[in-house]
Design a protein around this motif. Structure first.
Motif, PDB file in Angstrom:
ATOM      1  N   LYS A   1      -7.716   0.941   6.990  1.00 21.13           N
ATOM      2  CA  LYS A   1      -7.601  -0.430   6.481  1.00 21.13           C
ATOM      3  C   LYS A   1      -6.971  -1.381   7.503  1.00 21.13           C
ATOM      4  O   LYS A   1      -7.390  -2.520   7.635  1.00 21.13           O
TER       5      LYS A   1
ATOM      6  N   ASP B   1       0.836  -1.207   0.000  1.00 24.57           N
ATOM      7  CA  ASP B   1       0.000   0.000   0.000  1.00 24.57           C
ATOM      8  C   ASP B   1       0.868   1.254   0.000  1.00 24.57           C
ATOM      9  O   ASP B   1       0.620   2.197  -0.735  1.00 24.57           O
TER      10      ASP B   1
ATOM     11  N   VAL C   1      -6.057   6.295   4.687  1.00 25.01           N
ATOM     12  CA  VAL C   1      -6.650   5.050   4.191  1.00 25.01           C
ATOM     13  C   VAL C   1      -5.969   3.847   4.862  1.00 25.01           C
ATOM     14  O   VAL C   1      -6.630   2.890   5.264  1.00 25.01           O
TER      15      VAL C   1
ATOM     16  N   ASN D   1       2.429   1.815  -3.310  1.00 27.77           N
ATOM     17  CA  ASN D   1       1.397   2.206  -4.283  1.00 27.77           C
ATOM     18  C   ASN D   1       0.784   3.560  -3.942  1.00 27.77           C
ATOM     19  O   ASN D   1      -0.246   3.934  -4.495  1.00 27.77           O
TER      20      ASN D   1
ATOM     21  N   VAL E   1      -0.792   4.717  -1.354  1.00 24.21           N
ATOM     22  CA  VAL E   1      -2.069   4.797  -0.646  1.00 24.21           C
ATOM     23  C   VAL E   1      -1.877   5.780   0.501  1.00 24.21           C
ATOM     24  O   VAL E   1      -0.862   5.741   1.197  1.00 24.21           O
ATOM     25  N   SER E   2      -2.820   6.670   0.694  1.00 25.85           N
ATOM     26  CA  SER E   2      -2.659   7.712   1.717  1.00 25.85           C
ATOM     27  C   SER E   2      -2.659   7.105   3.125  1.00 25.85           C
ATOM     28  O   SER E   2      -3.238   6.040   3.366  1.00 25.85           O
TER      29      SER E   2
END
Length: 187
Positions: A153, A140, A149, A143, A145-146
Motif C-alpha cells: 500500500k 492501518d 499489505v 487496525n 493490517v498485515s
C-alpha cells in the motif's frame, strides 16, 4: 456571545432540557440502534448504551467542562460505539464460565469511562498532529493490517522498512502525547 451548537447540546444535557434531549435522541439514537444491531446487539442494548452514554457525558460535564472538537452527534455516536465495544469484550469474558461474575460498582465504572474517554480524545488529538503519511500508517497498524499489505500500500521496499516507519511514527505520537500537560493527569 452566541453559543455554538455543541455548547447548546451540552448545556441542555446538563440542565435536563427536555427539548434538547428529545432532539439528541431523534438525531443520534437511530444511528446507535443500527450500529448495535449490526454488531450482535438488540434494540434494548442500544437503549441502555445510549442512556449510559448520555449519563456519562453529564457526569463528565459536572466534573470538568470540556469542548467537543467534532459535531455533538458524531461525538455522542463515538461514545456509544466505544461503550458497546467495551460491553462486547465484557460479554466474551463473562460467558466462558458459569461461575461467579464479579460486579463492578457503577460509580467506579463511570469514573473509569470518563478517564478512558479523555485518554482517547488526547490520543486522537495527537494523531491528528502527525504527518498525513504517519496517520494513515498508524491507522492501518492499529487496525491490524498485515505488514505485507502495508508494504504494498505504501510502496515500501520491505517489511523491515514498514516496521521502522511504524516504529518512528509510534515514537513521534508517544512524544506528542507525553508533552501534553493532560498526560500526567490522565495517568
Amino acid at each position: 456571545m452566541q453559543k455554538t451548537k455543541n455548547e447548546f447540546y451540552l448545556d441542555g444535557l446538563l440542565s435536563g432540557d427536555e427539548l434538547v434531549i428529545n432532539h439528541i435522541y431523534k438525531n443520534t439514537f437511530p444511528q446507535v440502534i443500527t450500529f448495535i444491531k449490526k454488531n450482535q446487539g438488540t434494540y434494548e442494548d442500544a437503549e441502555e448504551v445510549f442512556q449510559d452514554a448520555l449519563f456519562q457525558l453529564i457526569a463528565r460535564l459536572k466534573v470538568r467542562r470540556f469542548e467537543i472538537k467534532s459535531t455533538f452527534d458524531g461525538y455522542l455516536f463515538t461514545v456509544c460505539k466505544n461503550l458497546w465495544r467495551k460491553e462486547l469484550n465484557k460479554r466474551k469474558r463473562r460467558v466462558r464460565n458459569g461461575g461467579v461474575i464479579e460486579l463492578i460498582r457503577e460509580e467506579e465504572e463511570h469514573s473509569s469511562f470518563i478517564l478512558e474517554q479523555e485518554r482517547w480524545e488526547l490520543f486522537e488529538e495527537k494523531m491528528a498532529q502527525l504527518s498525513e503519511n504517519c496517520m494513515k500508517l498508524l491507522k492501518d497498524y492499529f487496525n491490524k493490517v498485515s505488514y505485507n499489505v502495508i508494504v504494498e500500500k505504501f510502496n515500501y521496499s520491505s517489511e523491515n522498512v514498514a516496521f521502522q516507519r511504524i516504529f518512528k511514527c509510534k515514537k513521534r505520537l508517544a512524544e506528542l502525547i507525553k508533552k501534553d500537560k493532560r498526560y500526567r493527569e490522565l495517568n
